[in-house]
Motif scaffolding. Structure first.
Motif, mmCIF file in Angstrom:
data_model
loop_
_atom_site.group_PDB
_atom_site.id
_atom_site.type_symbol
_atom_site.label_atom_id
_atom_site.label_comp_id
_atom_site.label_asym_id
_atom_site.label_seq_id
_atom_site.Cartn_x
_atom_site.Cartn_y
_atom_site.Cartn_z
ATOM 1 N N TYR A 104 26.252 55.679 34.325
ATOM 2 C CA TYR A 104 25.986 54.367 34.678
ATOM 3 C C TYR A 104 24.214 54.264 33.781
ATOM 4 O O TYR A 104 24.299 55.934 34.255
ATOM 5 C CB TYR A 104 25.419 54.304 35.857
ATOM 6 C CG TYR A 104 26.830 54.230 36.461
ATOM 7 C CD1 TYR A 104 27.617 53.009 36.845
ATOM 8 C CD2 TYR A 104 27.952 55.839 37.617
ATOM 9 C CE1 TYR A 104 29.587 52.991 37.215
ATOM 10 C CE2 TYR A 104 28.919 55.211 38.555
ATOM 11 C CZ TYR A 104 29.670 54.260 37.620
ATOM 12 O OH TYR A 104 30.689 54.361 38.441
ATOM 13 N N ASP A 105 23.747 53.560 33.574
ATOM 14 C CA ASP A 105 22.091 53.242 33.306
ATOM 15 C C ASP A 105 21.093 52.399 34.683
ATOM 16 O O ASP A 105 22.070 52.178 34.843
ATOM 17 C CB ASP A 105 22.294 52.003 32.299
ATOM 18 C CG ASP A 105 22.897 52.326 31.243
ATOM 19 O OD1 ASP A 105 22.884 53.190 30.612
ATOM 20 O OD2 ASP A 105 23.563 50.983 30.500
ATOM 21 N N ILE A 106 20.506 53.371 34.702
ATOM 22 C CA ILE A 106 19.741 53.586 36.136
ATOM 23 C C ILE A 106 18.808 52.734 35.456
ATOM 24 O O ILE A 106 18.016 53.189 34.395
ATOM 25 C CB ILE A 106 19.534 54.718 36.142
ATOM 26 C CG1 ILE A 106 20.510 55.360 37.117
ATOM 27 C CG2 ILE A 106 18.319 54.412 37.998
ATOM 28 C CD1 ILE A 106 21.805 55.043 37.673
ATOM 29 N N GLU A 165 23.935 58.838 37.094
ATOM 30 C CA GLU A 165 23.343 58.859 35.794
ATOM 31 C C GLU A 165 24.086 59.636 35.204
ATOM 32 O O GLU A 165 24.938 59.116 33.849
ATOM 33 C CB GLU A 165 22.418 59.191 35.831
ATOM 34 C CG GLU A 165 21.051 58.569 34.492
ATOM 35 C CD GLU A 165 20.157 58.585 34.551
ATOM 36 O OE1 GLU A 165 19.312 57.808 33.450
ATOM 37 O OE2 GLU A 165 19.788 59.735 35.232
ATOM 38 N N THR A 166 24.808 60.735 35.466
ATOM 39 C CA THR A 166 26.174 61.835 34.494
ATOM 40 C C THR A 166 27.286 61.083 33.950
ATOM 41 O O THR A 166 27.623 61.640 34.052
ATOM 42 C CB THR A 166 25.591 63.228 35.440
ATOM 43 O OG1 THR A 166 26.269 62.556 36.568
ATOM 44 C CG2 THR A 166 24.451 63.862 35.615
ATOM 45 N N ARG A 206 25.257 48.868 34.778
ATOM 46 C CA ARG A 206 23.423 49.010 35.211
ATOM 47 C C ARG A 206 23.477 49.509 36.785
ATOM 48 O O ARG A 206 24.050 47.867 37.332
ATOM 49 C CB ARG A 206 22.551 47.611 34.542
ATOM 50 C CG ARG A 206 22.888 47.751 33.285
ATOM 51 C CD ARG A 206 22.506 46.682 32.361
ATOM 52 N NE ARG A 206 20.713 46.031 32.619
ATOM 53 C CZ ARG A 206 20.187 46.676 32.318
ATOM 54 N NH1 ARG A 206 19.918 47.188 31.472
ATOM 55 N NH2 ARG A 206 19.282 45.784 33.188
ATOM 56 N N THR A 237 21.098 60.055 42.759
ATOM 57 C CA THR A 237 21.105 59.053 41.856
ATOM 58 C C THR A 237 21.127 59.820 40.012
ATOM 59 O O THR A 237 21.833 58.980 39.261
ATOM 60 C CB THR A 237 19.286 58.116 41.446
ATOM 61 O OG1 THR A 237 19.009 57.270 42.989
ATOM 62 C CG2 THR A 237 19.444 57.404 40.632
ATOM 63 N N ARG A 238 20.529 60.379 39.545
ATOM 64 C CA ARG A 238 21.502 61.639 39.751
ATOM 65 C C ARG A 238 22.328 61.824 38.696
ATOM 66 O O ARG A 238 22.959 61.721 37.381
ATOM 67 C CB ARG A 238 20.381 63.110 38.953
ATOM 68 C CG ARG A 238 18.053 62.848 38.995
ATOM 69 C CD ARG A 238 17.858 64.003 38.832
ATOM 70 N NE ARG A 238 17.757 64.589 39.473
ATOM 71 C CZ ARG A 238 16.708 64.594 40.668
ATOM 72 N NH1 ARG A 238 15.972 63.750 41.402
ATOM 73 N NH2 ARG A 238 17.469 65.557 41.784
#
Length: 395
Positions: free
Chosen positions: A225-227, A221-222, A193, A217-218
């Motif tokens: 990871y949970d943003i 996410e790929t 997270r 951040t994107r």
């Protein structure tokens, strides 16, 4: 390339070891002692002052096989975020020599970016490793406070000071950290997270900065990871708490110089140090209590998320002639670095792209709980494995 003013003194101390930094050319900020070489702190007060022993961090690097090749330019006495207040040559950003390299370790960031050294050491009190790393497009670490020795380093405020390494890659910084730290830290826990504080992405953040960090951040996410959006308790007061303690310590440390020879200071240095002269013991004590409360709040944050992600700076890299209000510029550039100086854990600055208008580097900060540097190295290395921002060099 135009002379960047990154180096104050060239030197050549070859280490004898065969450790993980063997053969690396490393420059050190000019407030870090190298035996037989001048340590000026970029100040006329220390003109001609030659160190008679190595700082602990220099000794460790030499024992691990590194070569110390330069003493690097900085803001005078490490007071400032642009590094323009120096008694040496004006330091410039290699991506655009009309812009600042950040500070106070401006020469350390500039020299790595331009390839004058393979890696460097800076010092970080309120952001002085992370801001130059971001401005110059390299990686910089503010480690867990106390993880790296400050012996042989001229202080700003012992409450916050730490030596921090810079290199072009996360892996390079990680190698340096294993040499410099007394205890390289805990094994990295599984990171799932990533918290993104809403207060660090408001309307006053430059659009080019916000876009680059959102894109990073994107990417994370790929990678799985949970943003998650989070709030940081007390963050609105964090910068003032750090300023109160640091300025109080600066005024105490330099009081005799201010009283006897104020004309020897660079004007911007004197202006900032003088702010501490009116801070009372009671105000400083209240700030110390505020730091304790802030750290208590952060412990809760790091039970909810593993890493916190923010921009390193809320603004584009300023021009050298970008304004005369030293204090206002310092507050603005350090708006996102000072809250993590108040934290006792590590923060890693990583390049994430270039500003859509100016073309200047943009960086993100990744912050973890105390002694979890490896967690940041693992995440940063995964990010750099799928991006190429760290491979770009100034023209």
């Amino acid at each position: 390339m135009t002379d960047l003013g990154a180096v104050i003194t060239w030197c050549d101390r070859a280490g004898s070891g065969t450790g993980p930094v063997a053969g690396m050319r490393i420059g050190v900020k000019d407030n870090i002692d190298v035996d037989g070489v001048a340590t000026t702190c970029a100040s006329r007060f220390f003109d001609g002052h030659v160190a008679n022993r190595d700082a602990e961090v220099v000794a460790r690097l030499l024992d691990a096989g590194a070569r110390i090749t330069a003493k690097l330019n900085m803001a005078e006495f490490a007071v400032g975020v642009t590094s323009q207040n120096t008694a040496a040559a004006v330091p410039r950003n290699p991506w655009d020599t009309s812009r600042v390299p950040g500070g106070s370790s401006g020469g350390s960031g500039s020299a790595v970016s331009a390839g004058l050294v393979d890696a460097s050491l800076g010092t970080d009190t309120g952001g002085s490793v992370r801001l130059p790393a971001s401005a110059c497009g390299v990686v910089g670490l503010r480690p867990t406070w106390g993880a790296i020795s400050n012996d042989g380093v001229f202080p700003v405020s012992e409450e916050f000071d730490t030596v921090g390494p810079m290199a072009r890659t996360v892996d390079g910084v990680a190698r340096l950290f294993t040499v410099l730290a007394d205890h390289p830290g805990s094994a990295a826990p599984t990171t799932r997270r990533i918290g993104v504080p809403t207060t660090f992405f408001t309307d006053d953040v430059d659009n080019g900065v916000a876009d680059a960090v959102h894109a990073a951040t994107r990417v994370l996410e790929t990678l799985g990871y949970d943003i998650v959006p989070i709030e940081i308790p007390g963050v609105a007061d964090a910068q003032d708490i750090v300023y109160t303690i640091v300025y109080s310590d600066l005024a105490h440390r330099h009081r005799i110089r201010v009283d006897r020879q104020p004309e020897l200071f660079q004007p911007a240095t004197l202006e900032r140090i003088s702010l501490g002269l009116s801070i009372s013991d009671a105000q400083r004590a209240a700030a110390v209590r505020g730091r304790t409360e802030y750290r208590t709040g952060l412990k809760k944050v790091f039970t909810d998320v593993d890493v916190v992600l923010t921009p390193t700076m809320p603004v584009d890299v300023p021009r050298i002639d970008g304004g005369d209000d030293v204090v206002a510029q310092s507050r603005r550039m350090g708006q996102f670095s000072y809250p993590w100086s108040l934290h006792d854990g590590p923060t890693l600055a990583v390049p994430v792209g270039f500003h859509s208008s100016s073309g200047m580097p943009v960086g993100m900060q990744l912050t973890a709980a105390a002694h979890h540097e490896q967690q940041l190295f693992d995440m940063g290395s995964r990010y750099q494995a799928v991006t190429d921002w760290h491979t770009h060099s100034p023209g």
